[in-house]
Design an enzyme around this catalytic site. Structure first.
Site, PDB file in Angstrom:
ATOM      1  N   ASN A  23      33.368  31.288  44.026  1.00 11.77           N
ATOM      2  CA  ASN A  23      32.615  32.347  43.345  1.00 11.77           C
ATOM      3  C   ASN A  23      32.127  31.775  42.015  1.00 11.77           C
ATOM      4  OD1 ASN A  23      31.702  34.608  42.020  1.00 11.77           O
ATOM      5  ND2 ASN A  23      33.699  35.634  41.900  1.00 11.77           N
ATOM      6  N   LYS A  55      30.253  33.125  39.837  1.00  8.53           N
ATOM      7  CA  LYS A  55      30.122  34.149  38.773  1.00  8.53           C
ATOM      8  C   LYS A  55      28.819  33.936  37.987  1.00  8.53           C
ATOM      9  CE  LYS A  55      35.129  34.594  38.719  1.00  8.53           C
ATOM     10  NZ  LYS A  55      36.364  34.824  37.965  1.00  8.53           N
ATOM     11  N   HIS A 104      34.861  43.083  42.958  1.00  2.00           N
ATOM     12  CA  HIS A 104      35.636  42.089  42.196  1.00  2.00           C
ATOM     13  C   HIS A 104      36.197  42.787  40.964  1.00  2.00           C
ATOM     14  CE1 HIS A 104      36.532  38.598  39.713  1.00  2.00           C
ATOM     15  NE2 HIS A 104      36.506  37.874  40.813  1.00  2.00           N
ATOM     16  N   GLU A 145      36.226  41.969  38.007  1.00  2.00           N
ATOM     17  CA  GLU A 145      35.301  41.946  36.862  1.00  2.00           C
ATOM     18  C   GLU A 145      34.257  43.048  36.989  1.00  2.00           C
ATOM     19  OE1 GLU A 145      34.392  37.814  37.331  1.00  2.00           O
ATOM     20  OE2 GLU A 145      36.417  37.311  36.669  1.00  2.00           O
ATOM     21  N   GLU A 149      43.353  39.247  44.587  1.00  2.70           N
ATOM     22  CA  GLU A 149      43.155  38.561  43.312  1.00  2.70           C
ATOM     23  C   GLU A 149      43.895  39.318  42.209  1.00  2.70           C
ATOM     24  OE1 GLU A 149      39.356  35.904  43.487  1.00  2.70           O
ATOM     25  OE2 GLU A 149      38.904  37.799  42.519  1.00  2.70           O
ATOM     26  N   GLY A 158      41.319  33.355  35.887  1.00  3.10           N
ATOM     27  CA  GLY A 158      40.822  32.650  34.713  1.00  3.10           C
ATOM     28  C   GLY A 158      41.869  32.405  33.639  1.00  3.10           C
ATOM     29  N   SER A 203      43.147  31.401  39.565  1.00  2.00           N
ATOM     30  CA  SER A 203      43.563  30.076  39.076  1.00  2.00           C
ATOM     31  C   SER A 203      43.976  29.118  40.196  1.00  2.00           C
ATOM     32  CB  SER A 203      44.678  30.231  38.030  1.00  2.00           C
ATOM     33  OG  SER A 203      44.205  30.984  36.921  1.00  2.00           O
TER      34      SER A 203
HETATM   35  P1  13P Z   1      39.593  31.724  38.686  1.00  4.24           P
HETATM   36  O1  13P Z   1      39.747  30.764  39.848  1.00  4.24           O
HETATM   37  O2  13P Z   1      38.704  31.172  37.609  1.00  4.24           O
HETATM   38  O3  13P Z   1      40.901  32.223  38.201  1.00  4.24           O
HETATM   39  O4  13P Z   1      38.785  33.007  39.247  1.00  4.24           O
HETATM   40  C1  13P Z   1      39.208  33.627  40.408  1.00  4.24           C
HETATM   41  C2  13P Z   1      38.196  34.623  40.816  1.00  4.24           C
HETATM   42  O5  13P Z   1      37.996  35.616  40.145  1.00  4.24           O
HETATM   43  C3  13P Z   1      37.429  34.365  42.040  1.00  4.24           C
HETATM   44  O6  13P Z   1      36.679  35.474  42.426  1.00  4.24           O
END
Ligand code: 13P
Length: 250
Positions: A10, A12, A95, A97, A167, A173, A213
């Protein structure tokens, strides 16, 4: 039947069109495995250029979100048919976010899941608890309400097409990955919920990805877990080397 691993990146809000096409090319060139599925999920603007650049490669392309109406006066939105026309095959839905910064809810998640299926896209529904919810021992309850909300009204024949991504918000992150045991346990809970709701066959068929992560160093241990069918990778998917490292380790 064993579930085929899926490693998804992803991207983003990263990469211009040119950068995205270059990254996709590096991933395709370095991909040495054909026993698992690989998916890249660039920003909307890069979707079609990336898909075209990957047309001779097994790497799949997906969208990061979609709106539930096919068309109309909805400035700034992107629909399922538009994604499909750009050769996307999967689409991320809800997601964390999107939930956090754009006020998405279980209700809108359900509308997006339906819209994705209607457009012939595979919905990749994201669920996961915050740190506070985990510490208050609410993880199962949160997962249950996100699944029940996002998958409301789905029939078993539709549900077998789903991909779920677990997740945990506290792992995204942050560099703080869920332990193999924590992740496997949450996945088992999700699979049991799918089984109770849609039947054993659907539950056995659905792929459940772990995200939060994931790196080349922890991918092997996570992917070895019985209930983990792949990874949804953020930060480490932005460089070909680390993304390919995860694919190699999986
Ligand atoms: P990270 O791998 O940066 O922690 O992000 C995970 C994520 O949100 C994938 O959609």
């Amino acid at each position: 039947m064993a579930r085929r691993l899926l490693i998804a990146g992803n991207w983003k809000l990263h990469k211009t069109v040119e950068e995205a096409v270059a990254l996709a090319g590096d991933i395709a060139a370095g991909l040495m495995r054909d026993d698992l599925d690989v998916l890249v999920i660039p920003g909307f603007l890069s979707l079609e250029p990336v898909a075209l650049s990957l047309s001779a490669s097994p790497v799949l392309v997906g969208g990061q979100n979609l709106f539930w109406e096919d068309q109309g006066a909805y400035t700034g939105e992107v629909s399922g048919p538009m994604l499909k026309a750009c050769k996307a095959e999967q689409v991320i839905i809800a997601h964390s976010e999107r939930r956090l910064y754009f006020n998405e809810t279980e209700k809108t998640a359900a509308k997006r899941v339906q819209a994705a299926l209607k457009a012939g896209l595979t919905p990749l529904l994201c669920v996961g608890e915050t740190l506070g919810e985990r510490e208050a021992d609410q993880t199962d309850g949160v997962l249950e309400s996100q699944l029940a909300g996002g998958l409301a009204g789905l029939k078993p024949a539709q549900a077998e097409k789903l991909i779920i991504a677990y997740e945990p918000v506290w792992a995204i992150g942050t560099g703080q990955t869920a332990t193999e045991e924590q992740a496997n346990r949450a996945h088992a809970f999700i699979r049991a919920w799918l089984g109770a709701c849609f039947g054993k066959q659907v539950a056995n068929q659905c792929r459940i990805l772990y995200g939060g992560s994931v790196k080349p160093e922890n991918a092997a241990g996570l992917m070895r877990q019985k209930e983990i069918d792949g990874a949804l990778v953020g930060g480490a998917s932005l460089q070909a080397e680390s993304f390919l490292g995860i694919i190699e380790a999986a």
